[in-house]
Write an enzyme that holds these catalytic residues in place. Structure first.
Site, PDB file in Angstrom:
ATOM      1  N   HIS A   9     -30.326 -17.685   1.310  1.00 51.21           N
ATOM      2  CA  HIS A   9     -30.282 -16.705   0.230  1.00 51.21           C
ATOM      3  C   HIS A   9     -31.654 -16.373  -0.367  1.00 51.21           C
ATOM      4  O   HIS A   9     -31.787 -15.372  -1.049  1.00 51.21           O
ATOM      5  CB  HIS A   9     -29.347 -17.205  -0.887  1.00 51.21           C
ATOM      6  CG  HIS A   9     -29.651 -18.595  -1.322  1.00 51.21           C
ATOM      7  ND1 HIS A   9     -29.124 -19.701  -0.671  1.00 51.21           N
ATOM      8  CD2 HIS A   9     -30.443 -19.070  -2.307  1.00 51.21           C
ATOM      9  CE1 HIS A   9     -29.566 -20.795  -1.257  1.00 51.21           C
ATOM     10  NE2 HIS A   9     -30.373 -20.434  -2.252  1.00 51.21           N
ATOM     11  N   GLY A  66     -36.304 -21.083   0.599  1.00 50.83           N
ATOM     12  CA  GLY A  66     -37.139 -21.053  -0.589  1.00 50.83           C
ATOM     13  C   GLY A  66     -38.469 -21.756  -0.430  1.00 50.83           C
ATOM     14  O   GLY A  66     -39.531 -21.170  -0.631  1.00 50.83           O
ATOM     15  N   SER A  67     -38.447 -23.023  -0.052  1.00 46.50           N
ATOM     16  CA  SER A  67     -39.686 -23.787   0.128  1.00 46.50           C
ATOM     17  C   SER A  67     -40.138 -23.820   1.580  1.00 46.50           C
ATOM     18  O   SER A  67     -41.271 -24.193   1.860  1.00 46.50           O
ATOM     19  CB  SER A  67     -39.499 -25.227  -0.349  1.00 46.50           C
ATOM     20  OG  SER A  67     -38.659 -25.935   0.556  1.00 46.50           O
ATOM     21  N   GLY A  68     -39.244 -23.480   2.498  1.00 45.49           N
ATOM     22  CA  GLY A  68     -39.542 -23.586   3.923  1.00 45.49           C
ATOM     23  C   GLY A  68     -39.368 -24.988   4.466  1.00 45.49           C
ATOM     24  O   GLY A  68     -39.329 -25.190   5.673  1.00 45.49           O
ATOM     25  N   ASN A  69     -39.243 -25.963   3.590  1.00 48.13           N
ATOM     26  CA  ASN A  69     -39.171 -27.356   4.021  1.00 48.13           C
ATOM     27  C   ASN A  69     -37.820 -27.753   4.595  1.00 48.13           C
ATOM     28  O   ASN A  69     -37.754 -28.297   5.693  1.00 48.13           O
ATOM     29  CB  ASN A  69     -39.519 -28.291   2.856  1.00 48.13           C
ATOM     30  CG  ASN A  69     -40.995 -28.434   2.666  1.00 48.13           C
ATOM     31  OD1 ASN A  69     -41.709 -28.763   3.592  1.00 48.13           O
ATOM     32  ND2 ASN A  69     -41.465 -28.153   1.458  1.00 48.13           N
ATOM     33  N   GLY A  70     -36.758 -27.525   3.857  1.00 46.63           N
ATOM     34  CA  GLY A  70     -35.439 -27.945   4.323  1.00 46.63           C
ATOM     35  C   GLY A  70     -35.058 -27.322   5.648  1.00 46.63           C
ATOM     36  O   GLY A  70     -34.549 -27.999   6.549  1.00 46.63           O
ATOM     37  N   HIS A  98     -52.881 -25.448  18.043  1.00 47.12           N
ATOM     38  CA  HIS A  98     -52.987 -26.898  18.250  1.00 47.12           C
ATOM     39  C   HIS A  98     -51.659 -27.601  18.492  1.00 47.12           C
ATOM     40  O   HIS A  98     -51.642 -28.662  19.109  1.00 47.12           O
ATOM     41  CB  HIS A  98     -53.664 -27.566  17.049  1.00 47.12           C
ATOM     42  CG  HIS A  98     -55.104 -27.226  16.923  1.00 47.12           C
ATOM     43  ND1 HIS A  98     -55.864 -27.645  15.863  1.00 47.12           N
ATOM     44  CD2 HIS A  98     -55.936 -26.501  17.709  1.00 47.12           C
ATOM     45  CE1 HIS A  98     -57.101 -27.195  16.008  1.00 47.12           C
ATOM     46  NE2 HIS A  98     -57.168 -26.495  17.120  1.00 47.12           N
ATOM     47  N   ARG A 109     -40.342 -18.421  -1.490  1.00 49.75           N
ATOM     48  CA  ARG A 109     -40.725 -18.490  -2.906  1.00 49.75           C
ATOM     49  C   ARG A 109     -42.224 -18.702  -3.111  1.00 49.75           C
ATOM     50  O   ARG A 109     -42.706 -18.704  -4.246  1.00 49.75           O
ATOM     51  CB  ARG A 109     -39.930 -19.587  -3.611  1.00 49.75           C
ATOM     52  CG  ARG A 109     -38.452 -19.249  -3.663  1.00 49.75           C
ATOM     53  CD  ARG A 109     -37.668 -20.128  -4.619  1.00 49.75           C
ATOM     54  NE  ARG A 109     -36.272 -19.705  -4.607  1.00 49.75           N
ATOM     55  CZ  ARG A 109     -35.267 -20.431  -4.155  1.00 49.75           C
ATOM     56  NH1 ARG A 109     -35.494 -21.642  -3.680  1.00 49.75           N
ATOM     57  NH2 ARG A 109     -34.038 -19.968  -4.177  1.00 49.75           N
TER      58      ARG A 109
END
Length: 143
Positions: A9, A66-70, A98, A109
């Site tokens: 979302h 949102g953070s790209g991490n999850g 690399h 975000r």
């Protein structure tokens, strides 16, 4: 080039701009993302992108949350996937050069839509350098 894209979302507007850009360049895009800002679970959109990479149905993947991490953590659970979290084009460049990444994860975000398109362009146009990096890439997989 065949590219799979998935988003939660936080990323429908980003996805729309990226897909438009990719299609203008002649790429084939498979869209697994949501088109709504209603809350969804990013793994539901990440796993299909990762499966396309694992099964050879896509050359590259793009995931957005949102953070790209999850979403990056999710796709990196799949064999043959090397996803990098990229918030500026220089990181996208090094992730390909690399690490031979095959999925780029974008933090909606923390980037603008023009930055996200630039990240994707850099990611897709950078070739893996190989050499000493190939040995390192070979060591990433535990399989």
């Amino acid at each position: 080039m065949k590219i799979s894209i998935g988003n939660d979302h936080a990323g429908p507007d980003y996805k729309k701009a990226i897909v438009q850009y990719l299609e203008s360049k002649g790429h084939t895009v498979t869209n697994y993302g949501t088109d709504s800002e209603a809350s969804v679970d990013y793994p539901d959109f990440a796993h299909p992108v990762a499966n396309d990479i694992t099964e050879g149905k896509a050359d590259f993947g793009i995931v957005i949350c949102g953070s790209g991490n999850g979403i990056a953590m999710t796709v990196n659970k799949h064999p043959k996937v090397r996803a990098g979290l990229c918030w500026i084009k220089e990181i996208a460049y090094l992730t390909r050069l690399h690490n031979d990444a095959n999925i780029v994860s974008i933090p909606a975000r923390y980037t603008s839509i023009p930055q996200a398109v630039e990240i994707v362009d850099t990611f897709l146009t950078t070739e893996f350098e190989g050499g000493r990096h190939q040995t390192r890439v070979n060591k990433i997989s535990c399989l």
